[in-house]
Design a protein around this motif. Structure first.
Motif, mmCIF file in Angstrom:
data_model
loop_
_atom_site.group_PDB
_atom_site.id
_atom_site.type_symbol
_atom_site.label_atom_id
_atom_site.label_comp_id
_atom_site.label_asym_id
_atom_site.label_seq_id
_atom_site.Cartn_x
_atom_site.Cartn_y
_atom_site.Cartn_z
ATOM 1 N N GLY A 248 -72.980 -122.768 3.617
ATOM 2 C CA GLY A 248 -74.392 -123.045 3.432
ATOM 3 C C GLY A 248 -75.233 -121.825 3.134
ATOM 4 N N HIS A 249 -74.660 -120.632 3.344
ATOM 5 C CA HIS A 249 -75.397 -119.388 3.134
ATOM 6 C C HIS A 249 -74.719 -118.473 2.119
ATOM 7 C CE1 HIS A 249 -78.302 -119.764 6.541
ATOM 8 N NE2 HIS A 249 -77.355 -120.549 7.023
ATOM 9 N N GLY A 250 -73.513 -118.801 1.693
ATOM 10 C CA GLY A 250 -72.795 -117.919 0.784
ATOM 11 C C GLY A 250 -71.932 -116.935 1.536
ATOM 12 N N GLY A 251 -72.061 -115.657 1.187
ATOM 13 C CA GLY A 251 -71.241 -114.625 1.802
ATOM 14 C C GLY A 251 -72.062 -113.644 2.612
ATOM 15 N N VAL A 252 -71.361 -112.668 3.185
ATOM 16 C CA VAL A 252 -72.038 -111.645 3.981
ATOM 17 C C VAL A 252 -72.967 -110.817 3.096
ATOM 18 C CG1 VAL A 252 -71.678 -109.615 5.437
ATOM 19 C CG2 VAL A 252 -70.144 -111.574 5.641
ATOM 20 N N LEU A 253 -72.495 -110.454 1.911
ATOM 21 C CA LEU A 253 -73.337 -109.671 0.995
ATOM 22 C C LEU A 253 -74.618 -110.411 0.631
ATOM 23 C CD1 LEU A 253 -71.147 -107.825 -1.678
ATOM 24 C CD2 LEU A 253 -72.810 -106.823 -0.092
ATOM 25 N N ASP A 254 -74.537 -111.723 0.546
ATOM 26 C CA ASP A 254 -75.736 -112.511 0.240
ATOM 27 C C ASP A 254 -76.783 -112.372 1.340
ATOM 28 O OD1 ASP A 254 -74.756 -113.564 -2.185
ATOM 29 O OD2 ASP A 254 -73.587 -115.047 -1.090
ATOM 30 N N ARG A 255 -76.334 -112.101 2.554
ATOM 31 C CA ARG A 255 -77.251 -111.965 3.684
ATOM 32 C C ARG A 255 -77.758 -110.542 3.860
ATOM 33 N NH1 ARG A 255 -79.721 -115.725 3.857
ATOM 34 N NH2 ARG A 255 -78.801 -116.017 1.833
ATOM 35 N N ILE A 256 -76.967 -109.534 3.444
ATOM 36 C CA ILE A 256 -77.343 -108.148 3.746
ATOM 37 C C ILE A 256 -77.648 -107.328 2.502
ATOM 38 C CG2 ILE A 256 -75.924 -108.217 5.841
ATOM 39 C CD1 ILE A 256 -73.967 -106.309 4.379
ATOM 40 N N ASP A 257 -77.665 -107.947 1.318
ATOM 41 C CA ASP A 257 -77.850 -107.172 0.088
ATOM 42 C C ASP A 257 -79.124 -106.339 0.107
ATOM 43 O OD1 ASP A 257 -79.484 -109.386 -0.063
ATOM 44 O OD2 ASP A 257 -78.728 -110.108 -1.988
ATOM 45 N N ALA A 258 -80.219 -106.907 0.613
ATOM 46 C CA ALA A 258 -81.481 -106.169 0.651
ATOM 47 C C ALA A 258 -81.485 -105.091 1.730
ATOM 48 C CB ALA A 258 -82.645 -107.135 0.874
ATOM 49 N N MET A 259 -80.636 -105.255 2.752
ATOM 50 C CA MET A 259 -80.541 -104.255 3.819
ATOM 51 C C MET A 259 -79.829 -102.989 3.349
ATOM 52 S SD MET A 259 -81.705 -105.358 6.861
ATOM 53 C CE MET A 259 -82.157 -106.902 7.663
ATOM 54 N N LEU A 260 -78.914 -103.119 2.397
ATOM 55 C CA LEU A 260 -78.064 -101.991 2.018
ATOM 56 C C LEU A 260 -78.859 -100.767 1.574
ATOM 57 C CD1 LEU A 260 -75.121 -103.847 0.225
ATOM 58 C CD2 LEU A 260 -75.168 -102.878 2.539
ATOM 59 N N PRO A 261 -79.896 -100.908 0.739
ATOM 60 C CA PRO A 261 -80.692 -99.724 0.426
ATOM 61 C C PRO A 261 -81.722 -99.364 1.493
ATOM 62 C CG PRO A 261 -81.440 -101.581 -0.896
ATOM 63 C CD PRO A 261 -80.260 -102.064 -0.111
ATOM 64 N N VAL A 262 -82.289 -100.357 2.165
ATOM 65 C CA VAL A 262 -83.393 -100.111 3.090
ATOM 66 C C VAL A 262 -82.945 -99.279 4.293
ATOM 67 C CG1 VAL A 262 -84.971 -101.218 4.725
ATOM 68 C CG2 VAL A 262 -84.762 -102.104 2.401
ATOM 69 N N LEU A 263 -81.789 -99.597 4.860
ATOM 70 C CA LEU A 263 -81.361 -98.932 6.097
ATOM 71 C C LEU A 263 -81.156 -97.432 5.921
ATOM 72 C CD1 LEU A 263 -78.916 -101.683 7.409
ATOM 73 C CD2 LEU A 263 -81.158 -101.094 8.353
ATOM 74 N N PRO A 264 -80.324 -96.990 4.962
ATOM 75 C CA PRO A 264 -80.150 -95.533 4.838
ATOM 76 C C PRO A 264 -81.403 -94.807 4.365
ATOM 77 C CG PRO A 264 -78.994 -96.679 3.066
ATOM 78 C CD PRO A 264 -79.439 -97.713 4.039
ATOM 79 N N LEU A 265 -82.190 -95.440 3.492
ATOM 80 C CA LEU A 265 -83.420 -94.809 3.024
ATOM 81 C C LEU A 265 -84.409 -94.614 4.188
ATOM 82 C CD1 LEU A 265 -83.897 -96.646 -0.366
ATOM 83 C CD2 LEU A 265 -83.695 -94.174 -0.088
ATOM 84 N N ALA A 266 -84.523 -95.630 5.039
ATOM 85 C CA ALA A 266 -85.435 -95.544 6.175
ATOM 86 C C ALA A 266 -85.013 -94.458 7.141
ATOM 87 C CB ALA A 266 -85.513 -96.893 6.892
ATOM 88 N N MET A 267 -83.720 -94.397 7.449
ATOM 89 C CA MET A 267 -83.259 -93.381 8.408
ATOM 90 C C MET A 267 -83.297 -91.982 7.801
ATOM 91 S SD MET A 267 -82.985 -95.091 11.064
ATOM 92 C CE MET A 267 -82.367 -93.770 12.106
ATOM 93 N N LEU A 268 -83.133 -91.898 6.478
ATOM 94 C CA LEU A 268 -83.255 -90.601 5.813
ATOM 95 C C LEU A 268 -84.681 -90.058 5.987
ATOM 96 C CD1 LEU A 268 -81.862 -88.453 4.033
ATOM 97 C CD2 LEU A 268 -82.663 -89.740 2.048
ATOM 98 N N LEU A 269 -85.661 -90.944 5.922
ATOM 99 C CA LEU A 269 -87.052 -90.523 6.120
ATOM 100 C C LEU A 269 -87.270 -89.885 7.484
ATOM 101 C CD1 LEU A 269 -89.019 -93.577 4.656
ATOM 102 C CD2 LEU A 269 -88.944 -91.267 3.704
ATOM 103 N N LEU A 270 -86.525 -90.360 8.479
ATOM 104 C CA LEU A 270 -86.745 -89.921 9.844
ATOM 105 C C LEU A 270 -85.881 -88.741 10.244
ATOM 106 C CD1 LEU A 270 -87.048 -93.362 11.687
ATOM 107 C CD2 LEU A 270 -88.799 -92.047 10.483
ATOM 108 N N THR A 271 -84.898 -88.407 9.403
ATOM 109 C CA THR A 271 -83.980 -87.312 9.786
ATOM 110 C C THR A 271 -84.246 -86.059 8.982
ATOM 111 O OG1 THR A 271 -82.337 -88.180 8.233
ATOM 112 C CG2 THR A 271 -82.126 -88.827 10.539
#
Length: 271
Positions: A248-271
Motif C-alpha cells: 500500500g506504500h511501495g518501498g522503503v525508498l518511496d518513504r525516505i527519498d525526501a529524507m536522503l538529502p535533508v538529513l546530511p545537509l541539516a547535520m552538516l549545517l550544525l557541524t
C-alpha cells in the motif's frame, strides 16, 4: 488498497514510535540501519542490477555502515559533505539532463554514490538522535510537514506542473504550500521553549532566526529534489514503486527519498 495502506501504516508506527521514543540510541540506529539496507537493495534494483546483485549491494552497504561506525563513530562531517555535494551538484544535473541508466558509466557512478547517500543519511539521523528525541523528530518533521503542505496546496491550487516529465503530479503551487507550512512550523517550534532542543532552536542559536528560516527553506527545496530524483530513477526503470516491501506504500525508498538529502545537509549545517 486503502485498508492495506492503513494496516501497513499502523504496523510501521507500532514499531517506529516506541523505538524512536524509548529505545537507546543503539536500538534506534539498528532500526534505521535495517531501513537503509532495504533502501540500498531497492536503489540497486532501480538501477537495473539483475540477479543476486541487489542483495550483494545491500550487504556491502550494511558492512560499510558497520565498519565506518566502528572506526569513526557517528559524527562524520566529511561524509555529510560528500552527500551534500551529490545532492547539490549531481541531483539537479540528473533532473535537467536525465542521463539514461543504459549508460554504463552513469549506472556505476550512481551505485557508488548510493553508498555515500545511504550512509550519509544514516549517520546524520542517528547523530541527531544522540542530541535528543525532540531534535531528531523536529528534523524529520521538516519532510513530513513539507509533504502535508505540498499535498493540500497541490490539491487545492495545483495548476502549474513542477516537473511534468519526471513526476506529473507535482506542482509549483504544491511546492509553495510545502515551503509556507514548513516555515510556519519552524517558527512555532522555535518559539516553543518546552520542546527543546529542537533543530530550529539549535540552528537559530548558531546562525540567527532569519538565517535559520533561510536554511529551512533550502532543506524544503532539497526534500523536493530527493523526491524528484527517486521519481526519475523509477521512471527510467519503468516501475511505479521502488519495491513492494510496504504493501500500500511501495518501498522503503518511496518513504525516505525526501529524507536522503535533508538529513546530511541539516547535520552538516550544525557541524
Amino acid at each position: 488498497m486503502l485498508k492495506t495502506r492503513v494496516i501497513t501504516a499502523v504496523i510501521l508506527l507500532a514499531v517506529l514510535v516506541p523505538v524512536t521514543l524509548f529505545a537507546p540510541v543503539a536500538g534506534f540506529g539498528a532500526m534505521m540501519a535495517f531501513a537503509v539496507v532495504f533502501a540500498a537493495w531497492e536503489w540497486a534494483r532501480l538501477l537495473r542490477i539483475k540477479g543476486f546483485g541487489p542483495v550483494l549491494y545491500a550487504a556491502v552497504v550494511g558492512a560499510i555502515l558497520v565498519g565506518t561506525t566502528a572506526h569513526f563513530g557517528l559524527n562524520m562531517p566529511g561524509l555529510y559533505l560528500a552527500a551534500a555535494i551529490f545532492w547539490v551538484l549531481i541531483g539537479p544535473f540528473a533532473l535537467i539532463r536525465k542521463p539514461e541508466l543504459a549508460a554504463g558509466a552513469w549506472r556505476v557512478f550512481l551505485l557508488l554514490a548510493g553508498i555515500v547517500v545511504m550512509l550519509g543519511a544514516w549517520h546524520a539521523v542517528v547523530q541527531a538522535r544522540t542530541i535528543g528525541v525532540v531534535f531528531v523528530l523536529s528534523l524529520m518533521a521538516i519532510v513530513w510537514v513539507a509533504d502535508i503542505g505540498a499535498y493540500f496546496a497541490g490539491k487545492a491550487f495545483g495548476r502549474h506542473k513542477l516537473a511534468p516529465s519526471v513526476s506529473p503530479g507535482k506542482t509549483w503551487e504544491g511546492a509553495i504550500g510545502a515551503l509556507v507550512l514548513t516555515l510556519i512550523f519552524a517558527a512555532v517550534m522555535h518559539s516553543l521553549r518546552a520542546a527543546q532542543p529542537n533543530f530550529f532552536t539549535v540552528d537559530a542559536a548558531l546562525y540567527g532566526t532569519a538565517r535559520m528560516l533561510v536554511w529551512v527553506a533550502c532543506l524544503v527545496a532539497f526534500s523536493v529534489l530527493g523526491d524528484l530524483f527517486e521519481s526519475l530513477l523509477k521512471r527510467q526503470a519503468g516501475v511505479k514503486d521502488s519495491s513492494g516491501l510496504l504493501p500500500g506504500h511501495g518501498g522503503v525508498l518511496d518513504r525516505i527519498d525526501a529524507m536522503l538529502p535533508v538529513l546530511p545537509l541539516a547535520m552538516l549545517l550544525l557541524t
